[in-house]
Scaffold this active site. Structure first.
Site: not given
Length: 625
Positions: A2, A55, A59, A82, A369
């Site tokens: 967010c 937002r 999740i 997160e 990566g």
């Protein structure tokens, strides 16, 4: 994932809800799925607290709206990022008697703070920048994740401060100073980015990675809670076989917990060993084809699309490709500068921005990566640094400066990497050498551009202060505390969020970093190409042509484009009458750099890229120089 924005303001500075909404919504790209705004006062009514949130729902899509308040009203949170181990933390907290109304990691963060206070931050495996208001204690907590994957800026105001995920909303706050930090300009020329905590704005700072700040009774205090394990862990893993096994377990777990999502997700695939290892591990934990996304160019020597296809075919991914044309690159460049809130450090920022726009049409999150080289010793400099001391012992300073340096400076256009190696090898000062490895200008060159003495002291000496005897660990410590948070991870956040997509980086897992820090140096750089343990771990999984590829990095043909279709664009930005750089950089020096590059005598693409971005930044943000 967010965008957050807010403030703490004294009585004379109070603002209305419309200002909060307007400035928060400048980050619509970070959170197109929802918004929330909250204004309230401290108990003594001296200070106004504002929380704004945009937002991107990944999740608990239905239950994770913010600002989020606890059931008893004591805590209110706005959170960008997160918490990957939220499932495990939730189970532990339920066992302690905590109750939950949602399935979101945001509520887990609130209850973790209730249980463990500031110690909760050390328990978080994730990426985050958050603000949490504790009504009972009348204090505000600001925190940023360990490696700095998520941003958090703090703007200084008389009688208060601002905070947020991006620079643009902060500098547009009524009355906020846009005064230019001239010291940051010097640091930018030396590093090709502004090292934290500084920014180009004198009144605006970054909260450093691995730090939290506590505001209470009008005072804001900052404290470090995390140092990279490479600076403290002992290399106690003696067996190479054991190192491979430990890495495989830790990496598998890092990828697995980053696949927790209630929204569609995929992976960015370059065809190099890092992103290929991520995709191979994702396939192991996925019940269906993994969506992969790759970007390339018509100039085949710069494009990795063929290598990415090899991995996509082997692992049966649902593969998507984007071919970046010069016109699209240059059209999106000013927006990239706006979203970054600074000059764009790397040419690869813009292709990542374009790829993110494309990927966001079908997924909301990708694994990438980033961080592998900085964690596991994958750059040529990591091997070269081990021989620098010997070179400097054999080659006295006067001989290097009088013979080697002039000879290297005159090498032809195609010898850029050799020049960087030779120039860095002769540099005795550690901060200056770390800068030179990534193509920054020397102190002498920067002083010539600015026509003034330059303080080479970085704004934060912490990245150079490890005191480690190992040259590899010393360099990795710098990479993990400066190069990563202030350049590559900043790119990852700003450019992916500019396209409204979340990027998760398994190599930047703190538990994985702790495991790798236990490996002896030779387990990291002992083989050809470095990252020896990673290559061995992937030996039976990835094809030989990927494992044995020479490291090329994410390169963009900007040097060719500057000499070709965008020759006039380059000259307009740097040497025309409309150039803002003339106020801060010597015009003859600019003309010489442009002329030598355009006629093919020298490859100045890195310094020209830095200067053109500085010009675009000055024009975009109308900085008071």
């Amino acid at each position: 994932m967010c965008g957050i924005f807010g403030w703490v303001l004294g009585p004379a500075k109070h603002q209305d809800r419309e200002t909060l909404i307007k400035l928060t919504d400048l980050m619509l790209h970070r959170g197109p799925d929802g918004a929330g705004y909250q204004l309230h006062a401290t108990a003594d009514e001296r200070f106004q607290i504002a929380f704004g949130h945009r937002r991107l729902s990944i999740i608990d899509i239905g239950g994770g709206a913010q600002p989020m308040s606890s059931e008893d009203g004591r805590f209110t949170l706005i959170f960008n990022g997160e918490i990957y181990n939220y499932v495990e933390l939730r189970q532990e907290l339920v066992g302690r008697g905590h109750r939950f109304r949602t399935n979101s990691d945001s509520e887990v963060l609130i209850e973790a703070y209730r249980a463990w206070q500031l110690d909760a931050i050390r328990r978080l495996r994730g990426m985050f920048g958050f603000a949490l208001w504790d009504e009972r204690e009348q204090r505000l907590i600001l925190a940023r994740d360990a490696f700095g994957k998520k941003p958090l800026f703090i703007g200084e105001l008389e009688g208060g401060f601002l905070f947020g995920s991006e620079i643009d909303p902060l500098i547009q706050f009524p009355g906020f100073s846009r005064d230019f930090d001239s010291e940051a300009l010097g640091q930018y020329l030396l590093n090709r980015y502004v090292p934290g905590p500084a920014t180009f704005f004198r009144k605006l700072k970054k909260l450093p990675p691995g730090h939290y700040a506590v505001w209470q009774s009008g005072t804001l205090k900052t404290r470090r809670y995390f140092s990279p394990p490479v600076s403290t862990a002992l290399p106690d893993v003696k067996s190479f076989h054991d190192a491979i096994s430990l890495f495989q377990q830790a990496f598998d777990d890092a990828v697995r917990i980053r696949m927790r999502s209630d929204a569609p997700f995929g992976a960015y695939l370059s065809g190099g060993i890092d992103s290929s290892a991520v995709v191979a591990t994702m396939v192991r934990h996925s019940t269906g084809p993994v969506q992969t996304f790759s970007v390339g160019f018509r100039e085949t020597e710069y494009s990795e699309l063929d290598h990415a296809r090899v991995i996509a075919r082997q692992f049966g991914t649902a593969h998507n490709e984007l071919l970046v044309e010069p016109d699209s690159f240059f059209t999106h460049w000013p927006t990239a500068v706006l979203r970054r809130g600074a000059p764009v450090s790397e040419t690869s920022d813009i292709p990542i921005f374009l790829l993110s726009e494309m990927a966001s049409r079908c997924v909301k999150m990708v694994l990438t990566g980033e961080g592998s080289d900085e964690l596991m010793g994958g750059y040529p400099k990591h091997r070269a640094e081990q021989w620098i001391g010997l070179y400097q012992w054999l080659m006295p300073r006067l001989l290097h400066d009088g013979l080697i340096y002039p000879m290297v400076r005159s090498l032809p256009y195609g010898m850029r990497r050799v020049k960087i190696l030779a120039l860095a090898a002769g540099e005795r000062d550690l901060p200056n050498r770390m800068r030179l490895w990534f193509g920054g200008t020397s102190v002498a060159e920067a002083e010539a551009m600015l026509e003034r003495p330059l303080s080479a002291t970085p704004p934060d000496v912490y990245p150079y202060s490890s005191g480690l005897k190992s040259s590899l660990r010393r360099t990795l410590f710098f990479d993990q505390t400066s190069w990563l948070p202030d350049d590559l991870l900043e790119r990852g956040d700003r450019m992916m969020m500019a396209g409204s997509i979340e990027g998760r980086m398994p190599f930047m897992d703190t538990a994985l970093a702790g495991t790798v820090a236990r490996f002896p140096d030779e387990f990291l750089t002992g083989g050809k190409g470095g990252k020896t343990v990673l290559r061995a771990a992937m030996d039976k999984i990835l094809p030989p042509e990927i494992l044995r590829r020479k490291k090329v990095g994410f390169r963009v043909p900007i040097g060719e484009w500057f000499r070709g279709p965008y020759r006039d664009f380059l000259q307009d930005l740097l040497v025309s009458d409309s150039s803002s750089l003339a106020q801060v950089i010597r015009a003859p020096k600019l003309r010489r750099l442009v002329t030598e590059h355009l006629n093919g005598r020298q490859n100045h693409e890195k310094v020209l890229w830095s200067l053109t971005n500085l010009e675009l930044f000055l024009r975009t943000f109308k900085v008071s120089t």
